[in-house]
Structure formats: C-alpha cells, structure tokens
Write a protein that holds these residues in place. Structure first.
Motif, PDB file in Angstrom:
ATOM      1  N   THR A 396     -45.655  88.114  28.465  1.00  0.00           N
ATOM      2  CA  THR A 396     -45.812  88.051  29.913  1.00  0.00           C
ATOM      3  C   THR A 396     -46.653  89.184  30.481  1.00  0.00           C
ATOM      4  N   GLY A 397     -46.848  90.245  29.683  1.00  0.00           N
ATOM      5  CA  GLY A 397     -47.577  91.391  30.211  1.00  0.00           C
ATOM      6  C   GLY A 397     -46.762  92.201  31.191  1.00  0.00           C
ATOM      7  N   LYS A 398     -45.464  91.947  31.283  1.00  0.00           N
ATOM      8  CA  LYS A 398     -44.585  92.662  32.204  1.00  0.00           C
ATOM      9  C   LYS A 398     -43.531  93.429  31.403  1.00  0.00           C
ATOM     10  N   MET A 399     -42.593  94.045  32.114  1.00  0.00           N
ATOM     11  CA  MET A 399     -41.540  94.811  31.474  1.00  0.00           C
ATOM     12  C   MET A 399     -40.851  93.989  30.381  1.00  0.00           C
ATOM     13  N   ILE A 400     -40.580  94.622  29.232  1.00  0.00           N
ATOM     14  CA  ILE A 400     -39.939  93.925  28.119  1.00  0.00           C
ATOM     15  C   ILE A 400     -38.449  93.762  28.409  1.00  0.00           C
ATOM     16  N   THR A 401     -38.000  92.533  28.431  1.00  0.00           N
ATOM     17  CA  THR A 401     -36.581  92.246  28.634  1.00  0.00           C
ATOM     18  C   THR A 401     -35.953  91.891  27.292  1.00  0.00           C
ATOM     19  N   LEU A 402     -34.638  91.720  27.296  1.00  0.00           N
ATOM     20  CA  LEU A 402     -33.946  91.333  26.068  1.00  0.00           C
ATOM     21  C   LEU A 402     -34.482  90.015  25.522  1.00  0.00           C
ATOM     22  N   SER A 403     -34.706  89.042  26.399  1.00  0.00           N
ATOM     23  CA  SER A 403     -35.205  87.739  25.936  1.00  0.00           C
ATOM     24  C   SER A 403     -36.607  87.864  25.348  1.00  0.00           C
ATOM     25  N   ASP A 404     -37.436  88.741  25.930  1.00  0.00           N
ATOM     26  CA  ASP A 404     -38.771  88.981  25.366  1.00  0.00           C
ATOM     27  C   ASP A 404     -38.657  89.555  23.957  1.00  0.00           C
ATOM     28  N   LEU A 405     -37.748  90.510  23.798  1.00  0.00           N
ATOM     29  CA  LEU A 405     -37.578  91.173  22.512  1.00  0.00           C
ATOM     30  C   LEU A 405     -37.150  90.180  21.435  1.00  0.00           C
ATOM     31  N   ILE A 406     -36.167  89.350  21.768  1.00  0.00           N
ATOM     32  CA  ILE A 406     -35.679  88.362  20.804  1.00  0.00           C
ATOM     33  C   ILE A 406     -36.784  87.392  20.420  1.00  0.00           C
ATOM     34  N   GLU A 407     -37.582  87.002  21.434  1.00  0.00           N
ATOM     35  CA  GLU A 407     -38.681  86.062  21.158  1.00  0.00           C
ATOM     36  C   GLU A 407     -39.717  86.684  20.224  1.00  0.00           C
ATOM     37  N   GLU A 408     -39.935  87.995  20.368  1.00  0.00           N
ATOM     38  CA  GLU A 408     -40.976  88.650  19.577  1.00  0.00           C
ATOM     39  C   GLU A 408     -40.532  88.968  18.152  1.00  0.00           C
ATOM     40  N   ILE A 409     -39.291  89.448  17.976  1.00  0.00           N
ATOM     41  CA  ILE A 409     -38.905  89.921  16.629  1.00  0.00           C
ATOM     42  C   ILE A 409     -37.715  89.176  16.033  1.00  0.00           C
ATOM     43  N   GLY A 410     -36.997  88.382  16.849  1.00  0.00           N
ATOM     44  CA  GLY A 410     -35.833  87.667  16.338  1.00  0.00           C
ATOM     45  C   GLY A 410     -34.540  88.428  16.561  1.00  0.00           C
ATOM     46  N   VAL A 411     -33.444  87.689  16.578  1.00  0.00           N
ATOM     47  CA  VAL A 411     -32.137  88.278  16.859  1.00  0.00           C
ATOM     48  C   VAL A 411     -31.699  89.222  15.746  1.00  0.00           C
ATOM     49  N   ASP A 412     -31.866  88.811  14.495  1.00  0.00           N
ATOM     50  CA  ASP A 412     -31.362  89.607  13.379  1.00  0.00           C
ATOM     51  C   ASP A 412     -31.988  90.996  13.359  1.00  0.00           C
ATOM     52  N   ALA A 413     -33.305  91.048  13.506  1.00  0.00           N
ATOM     53  CA  ALA A 413     -33.986  92.343  13.484  1.00  0.00           C
ATOM     54  C   ALA A 413     -33.537  93.206  14.657  1.00  0.00           C
ATOM     55  N   ALA A 414     -33.398  92.600  15.830  1.00  0.00           N
ATOM     56  CA  ALA A 414     -32.983  93.357  17.009  1.00  0.00           C
ATOM     57  C   ALA A 414     -31.600  93.964  16.791  1.00  0.00           C
ATOM     58  N   ARG A 415     -30.662  93.157  16.316  1.00  0.00           N
ATOM     59  CA  ARG A 415     -29.295  93.647  16.118  1.00  0.00           C
ATOM     60  C   ARG A 415     -29.252  94.728  15.031  1.00  0.00           C
ATOM     61  N   PHE A 416     -29.993  94.543  13.955  1.00  0.00           N
ATOM     62  CA  PHE A 416     -29.982  95.518  12.862  1.00  0.00           C
ATOM     63  C   PHE A 416     -30.576  96.846  13.312  1.00  0.00           C
ATOM     64  N   PHE A 417     -31.741  96.803  13.936  1.00  0.00           N
ATOM     65  CA  PHE A 417     -32.419  98.038  14.323  1.00  0.00           C
ATOM     66  C   PHE A 417     -31.650  98.806  15.393  1.00  0.00           C
ATOM     67  N   PHE A 418     -31.052  98.101  16.347  1.00  0.00           N
ATOM     68  CA  PHE A 418     -30.316  98.798  17.402  1.00  0.00           C
ATOM     69  C   PHE A 418     -29.057  99.478  16.877  1.00  0.00           C
ATOM     70  N   ASN A 419     -28.583  99.053  15.707  1.00  0.00           N
ATOM     71  CA  ASN A 419     -27.375  99.654  15.155  1.00  0.00           C
ATOM     72  C   ASN A 419     -27.686 100.516  13.929  1.00  0.00           C
ATOM     73  N   LEU A 420     -28.924 100.912  13.779  1.00  0.00           N
ATOM     74  CA  LEU A 420     -29.345 101.666  12.607  1.00  0.00           C
ATOM     75  C   LEU A 420     -29.095 103.163  12.758  1.00  0.00           C
ATOM     76  N   ARG A 421     -28.995 103.642  13.971  1.00  0.00           N
ATOM     77  CA  ARG A 421     -28.768 105.066  14.229  1.00  0.00           C
ATOM     78  C   ARG A 421     -27.497 105.235  15.054  1.00  0.00           C
ATOM     79  N   HIS A 422     -26.900 106.405  14.936  1.00  0.00           N
ATOM     80  CA  HIS A 422     -25.715 106.719  15.728  1.00  0.00           C
ATOM     81  C   HIS A 422     -26.040 106.551  17.209  1.00  0.00           C
ATOM     82  N   SER A 423     -25.062 106.102  17.967  1.00  0.00           N
ATOM     83  CA  SER A 423     -25.305 105.804  19.385  1.00  0.00           C
ATOM     84  C   SER A 423     -25.820 107.014  20.157  1.00  0.00           C
ATOM     85  N   GLU A 424     -25.444 108.208  19.737  1.00  0.00           N
ATOM     86  CA  GLU A 424     -25.861 109.407  20.469  1.00  0.00           C
ATOM     87  C   GLU A 424     -27.233 109.912  20.025  1.00  0.00           C
TER      88      GLU A 424
END
Length: 566
Positions: A396-424
């Motif tokens: 869209t050329g606009k701010m990246i939303t969650l739905s944009d992210l899933i469309e670009e890389i897929g759910v599995d990659a998003a969930r794995f990468f977001f949980n790869l580092r400690h929350s802090e």
C-alpha cells in the motif's frame, strides 16, 4: 512427567540424607533448628563438569565450620545413590559437587517422549492455579501496529506455555470501548462525515483526531448505507450514531485480524461494562476508605507517592469523569475480587513501564495483593528491509499494519521472529530473512528439520522398516545421539522455566537448538539412520521420531505449522 525434575529431586534427596547422617554423627552442626539451606541444582555449561552440579558445600561452609572441599568430601563419603539415575559424584573447583548420570536417564527420556506423544513436555507445576493473561488490548479505533503484533505473540505463546505447565489459563482482550479515545473517535468520524457531504472546508479537522484513511472509509460507508440524515442531529447524537456504527466493525476487524494471526481469546472484556455495572464507583469508594485519596482543585487524587511513585495521580477529573487509571484499577479489581483469578499477567509496551508500580500499589490499597499482578514489559520493534528501516507497506505504500506484515512474510515467520528475543530486548525484525528459504532463516531451519525427519520415516517405511517401541536404545552411543536425547529430556524443564520467568522466547531458542542438534546428527556420516546394523537403525528411528514429536509439540506452543514436506 519431567525426568530432569525427577533427577534433581534424587540429587537433592541424596545430599539432604547425607547431611542428616553427618548431623546424627555430630560431624555437621547446622543452626539451632537444624535447618539445611535450600539445595540448588544446576546444569553445567561444560559437560566435563557433569550432568548436574550443586554448590551446597560452599553455601554451608560457615555452618559446618569446614572449608568447602572438606565439606563436599564429607557429603560424598556418606551419600547413598542406590536406585537413582546417579552414576558417580565428584568434587570440582572450590567445592562444587558434580553429578554424572547413568545412560538410563537418556533412554527413559526417549521412552517418555514416545509414550506421551503430543502431551510430552506438559507438567502439573501450576497445580490448576487460575491465571488470566491480558495482551494486545489495542484501542478499537484503528488497525493494529507492530507493538500489537509482538505483544500478541508474546501473550499467546506465554499462555500456551502456562497451560502446558499445568495452569488454568484465560486469554483476555480488554476492549477500550469507553473513555477519551472513544470520544476522540467520535469527533474524528463526525468531522469526516460532514466533510464527505459538504466538502473539506465545511469543518476543521483537528490534528489531535485520528488521521487514518479508515476514518474516512467509515464515514463514506455510513453515508452509502444511511445517507445524510445525521446532518440534522445535534453533535452528541451524531457522534454516538457514528461510533455505534463504526466501533463494532473495528472490533470485528480486530477479532478477524487476530484469528488470521492464529490468536483466539477466551474473553473479550468491554471497558464499558465496568461503568454500566457500577464497578468504577465501587472501586473509587474502596480507595477512599483506604485513606489513600484526597481532593484537590475539584478532582480526586490517589496518594501514589505513598507506594513509591514519583507523583500522585488523578482518579476523578474536575468534570466528574474518571481517568483511564481509575478505570484500569476497577478492571484489575474485577480480575481479582470479582472473577477470583489467582494471578493476572499483562503484556504491556515499554511506554507503560511507569504504570506498573502505581497499579500494584492501587491493588494493595483496596485490599488485594499487588504482587499477584505481573507485568511483562515489551520493547519496541524495528522492521528492516534491505538493511534499512522499513516504515511503509510494500503493498500500500503506507504504514505497515499487522495484516500487511502477514501478507508479506506469512503468519509462521511473524510469530517465530516476534518471539525470538526476550520481551525486554529491542527487536530488529529482518523482513528479508523472514522469507528466505534457507538455513539462515530460523523458522525455515526448524520446520525443515521436522519435514526432513518425516521424509526419513516415510523412506524407511517404503523399505519395510517401521517404528519399534521395543528397540534397543543402548546402542545409541555417539555423542550426537546423546546430545539430541539430552535436549529432548529437557523439554518439560524448559517449559517450567519459561512459565516461572514469564519468558516465552526461551522455548523458541530451545527448539532452534534442538533443530541444530538434529541437523548436526543428520549430517554426521557415522550417524546415518539406515545402516547395516538393524538394531542401530531401529534405535535411531526411535530417536528421530522423538525429535519430530518434540519439534511438533514446541511449534504447536508457538502457534506455528509443523510441515511434513517442504
């Protein structure tokens, strides 16, 4: 069942019994009550130092009035390791006691993984304690951003881990459908509605209102459905009608977006119910009775400085409207006093860090236990593409939303990468790496291990070789085999540690390590699964089947697919 917990219990019992014998012999003399300090057991980083180790001799040296090595030697001279997994004990360094195990524990771990299957890794540590985990809770006034995306995975995976650890978990989304943000939502909708009908100059659009195109879309859709009748209404009625139309749509979009992200909630809790049911007033009355409030300039204040905060906080404004903080106290009171949860865990962004102490203090002020409220603080995410910060959606050329992210890389990659580092930890999310089909991509690396094992098993079946639950596991003597098995044995312990520390990222790193050990095993020429020795082939088939089970179980916790083919 947790085999590592069983081994730790055996070690603790052996040390404790030895110390009791020494005290009976009057060799040791503890304090007046005869108490022995807690016996801590850890897993050494270097396998040369044993499978498990304890520093108990160094901890009690002052009590027994002997140096640590002498103390350790006395413990070992009187230790009984019969009918345990312990093979031998040795003293190391300044007085560590290192424990080396019989190989039986590895074989029993594999058998346990086979026996429990999809339940392997689960424990009863939580003993059914009721825990509510609240996460995301995005304002329903617009699309979800990257903070919501990271918080969603952290909260969802943590909830799954707690369930595996024996807790009774409720996943909850708190809907902010009242208060200042909804008021601003109403003004934003009203302005766009009028502009759509009378032109942009018909009303000035405040820079403080919601600027997104979604507001314009709501106004346009409302007009298409209901026309311009609201122009004849007064502002309050007009704003209410527009909010009543747009808010449910936004909430449904939130639900759909989160389901697309593989997150489903047990409870969607509307803030508005706290006002309708009188719980906000009840909570303010309870705070007044505590003596921790006062009136100033026509507002009601909480003496937050009394419990360590930098400043006091307004609860009720001069106009009689409660602040967000006041409603939040009522919401958390509802969790503990009304719904009777034993513990509440919230996943909050780093900008809420200052809110932690005052919320815990407020719980104490109304007679609840602030320590039962646990806050997981989550740092910011920086999306990277081609080595540069990515702020715009490719689509869209606009701010990246969650739905944009899933469309670009897929759910599995998003969930794995977001949980790869400690929350802090701050997270740099490499969008290019997330879609790479190679071993550099961690989620691909783990999923490929699962698929590769499935392929080996299928190939063996075609050759007439099937899983044998009576396989002789004692033939698994290669270091790669033992390392893999030891890692499998650690899963229940890892889940318990994740639950204790509210750190779901640890389980992601665990499955990465397991996949790495498997790939090393697979690539070692001496570890070919199918070979001339039938017993060894069956034992290795048993081993890789257990690896496949554990990878699948962890990916289920992470909410990620475990493919049979890639």
């Amino acid at each position: 069942m947790d085999i590592t917990a069983k081994i730790k219990d055996q070690i603790i019992s052996a040390i404790g019994n030895s110390c009791a014998v020494l005290e009976d012999k009057k060799v040791f003399k503890f304090d007046e009550q005869g108490y022995l300090l807690p016996i801590e057991i850890e897993i050494p980083k270097d396998k040369k130092n044993g499978d498990f180790s304890s520093n108990i001799a160094m901890k009690i040296t002052k009590l027994v009035k002997k140096n640590p090595r002498e103390t350790a030697q006395l413990i070992l001279d009187n230790i009984d390791i019969e009918d345990t997994y312990i093979d031998r004990c040795e003293i190391a360094g300044p007085g560590f006691i290192n424990f080396y195990l019989k190989k039986d524990w590895l074989y029993d771990a594999l058998k346990l993984a086979h026996k429990m299957g999809a339940d392997y890794g689960k424990t009863d540590m939580g003993n059914g304690e009721r825990v509510v985990v609240e996460f995301v809770s995005a304002n329903p006034t617009g699309p979800m951003h990257m903070g919501n995306a990271r918080g969603g995975v952290i909260g969802d995976v943590l909830s799954n881990i707690l369930k595996c650890a024996g807790y009774d978990v409720t996943k909850e989304f708190y809907i902010n459908d009242a208060g200042a943000q909804i008021e601003k939502f109403g003004y934003s909708l009203e302005a766009r509605y009028i502009q759509a009908l009378r032109g942009d100059d018909a009303v000035e659009f405040s820079p403080d209102w919601y600027q997104g195109d979604d507001i314009k879309e709501h106004a346009k859709n409302y007009i298409e459905k209901y026309g311009d009748a609201l122009l004849e209404k007064d502002g309050e009625e007009r704003r209410k009608a527009l909010v009543d139309y747009a808010l449910p749509i936004n909430i449904e979009n939130l639900k759909k977006g989160l389901l697309d992200y593989k997150i489903s909630y047990d409870v969607w809790f509307p803030e508005s119910t706290l006002h309708k049911d009188g719980e906000v007033k009840e909570t303010m009355d309870a705070l007044k009775k505590s003596g921790l409030t006062y009136e100033k300039d026509g507002a009601l204040w909480l003496k937050a400085t009394d419990f360590g905060c930098e400043k006091d906080e307004v609860l009720i404004r001069q106009n009689g409207i409660p602040t967000y903080f006041a409603v939040d106290i009522a919401y958390h009171r509802n969790k503990f006093a009304i719904r009777k949860f034993d513990r509440a865990i919230n996943v909050w962004g780093a900008d809420h860090h200052g809110h932690v102490a005052r919320m815990k203090g407020a719980m104490n002020a109304i007679g609840l236990d602030g320590d039962k409220l646990e806050i997981v603080i989550m740092q910011l995410v920086r999306l990277m593409r081609n080595g540069e910060i990515a702020r715009m959606s490719k689509r869209t050329g606009k701010m990246i939303t969650l739905s944009d992210l899933i469309e670009e890389i897929g759910v599995d990659a998003a969930r794995f990468f977001f949980n790869l580092r400690h929350s802090e930890s701050h997270l740099d999310f490499d969008l290019d790496l997330a879609v790479a089909q190679n071993s550099e991509n961690p989620v691909f690396y783990v999923q490929y291990a699962h698929a590769r094992i499935a392929s080996i098993i299928n190939s063996l079946k075609e050759d007439g070789i099937s899983f044998d639950e009576n396989a002789d596991l004692t033939v698994l003597t290669e270091p790669e085999e033992e390392e893999l098995t030891a890692k499998i044995a650690m899963l229940p312990n890892e889940i318990c540690i994740c639950a204790e520390n509210s750190d779901p990222s640890r389980i992601t790193r665990y499955v990465l390590d397991l996949a790495s050990l498997f790939h090393s095993f697979y690539n070692a020429p001496k570890c070919r699964v199918k070979n001339e020795d039938k017993n060894l082939t069956l034992a290795r088939l048993y081993l890789i089947t257990a690896v496949k089970t554990v990878i699948k179980n962890v990916l289920d916790i992470l909410g990620i697919d475990a493919p049979e083919k890639m």
